[in-house]
Design an enzyme around this catalytic site. Sequence first.
Site, mmCIF file in Angstrom:
data_model
loop_
_atom_site.group_PDB
_atom_site.id
_atom_site.type_symbol
_atom_site.label_atom_id
_atom_site.label_comp_id
_atom_site.label_asym_id
_atom_site.label_seq_id
_atom_site.Cartn_x
_atom_site.Cartn_y
_atom_site.Cartn_z
ATOM 1 N N TYR A 142 0.867 -1.185 0.000
ATOM 2 C CA TYR A 142 0.000 0.000 0.000
ATOM 3 C C TYR A 142 0.901 1.231 0.000
ATOM 4 O O TYR A 142 1.504 1.575 1.009
ATOM 5 C CB TYR A 142 -0.894 -0.060 1.231
ATOM 6 N N LYS A 170 -1.504 -1.383 -4.045
ATOM 7 C CA LYS A 170 -2.581 -0.387 -4.033
ATOM 8 C C LYS A 170 -1.891 0.966 -4.171
ATOM 9 O O LYS A 170 -1.163 1.408 -3.282
ATOM 10 C CB LYS A 170 -3.400 -0.436 -2.749
#
Length: 301
Positions: A142, A170
Amino acid sequence: MTTTTPASPPFGRALCAMITPFTDDGALDLDGAQRLADLLVAEGCDGLVLSGTTGESPTTTDAEKEALVRAVREAVGGRASIVAGVGTPDTRHTVELALAAEKAGADGLLVVTPYYSRPPQDAVEAHFRAVADASGLPLVLYDIPGRTGTRIEPATMIRLAEHPRIVAVKDCAYDLLGTQKVLARTELAYYAGCDEEVLALYAVGGAGCVSTVANVAPRRFRAILDAFDAGRTAEAARLQQRALPLIESMTASGLPGTVTAKGLLGRLGLPSGPVRPPLRPADAKTVDELLSVYEDLTGRR
């Protein structure tokens, strides 16, 4: 027709960064989480990301995170993937959460860059490798430097892609050039974590999206990806542009997406509940405006 998207994104294409429903008194609402998860999957989500930014991970306990994974798995069964947020500033704690999520039934782990301490890149790399080595689940890195204060630099990402369990990203870095450099040199599945970039990233080889706005409009984001896959690129562009007012209202209004998503979900009669402090709920005027934009997009009154 040949597309630039991966043949089999590891967690599906259209993922929702699901809110964590609470009861009116602020307790974890597992029944509400199950009902919302079931609805999101029925409305087109391939996967659900739990206990991320939108899921208020900083203010939920380890036990609540584990219970949430178990409840949502029970609700959706094998109809959708579950990616559990386990990132913390502490490598040891992150590993503990990763093992708990694996035991609870998650399909993958969302691991954010360690925040506050702002580690250098070699330490960032070591952190992710430690988590990947500890669990049998695949990792989604992330990258959200606006919140963590630390970027996962493209060179670091390329090295991390060599690990067999580091499979996806992400992407909230707002660096399309850097993202394309990694896409060109690795097989990492890149998911747009910023709703305004869903089509742009997908068009250059992304795997799909992890959408906050999908909490209230899941079919809209699935439709963008479906249109692009079918070769209807002009339609995909129109759908992305059509969603922009709601995206802007929910994610660029000065309020966190968690706050706007919960405010709108509550007004729609769907599971949400309050946000936990230090966040504060959206006021009635803001929710009225969100509802108006939502109704313009969906035609629902």
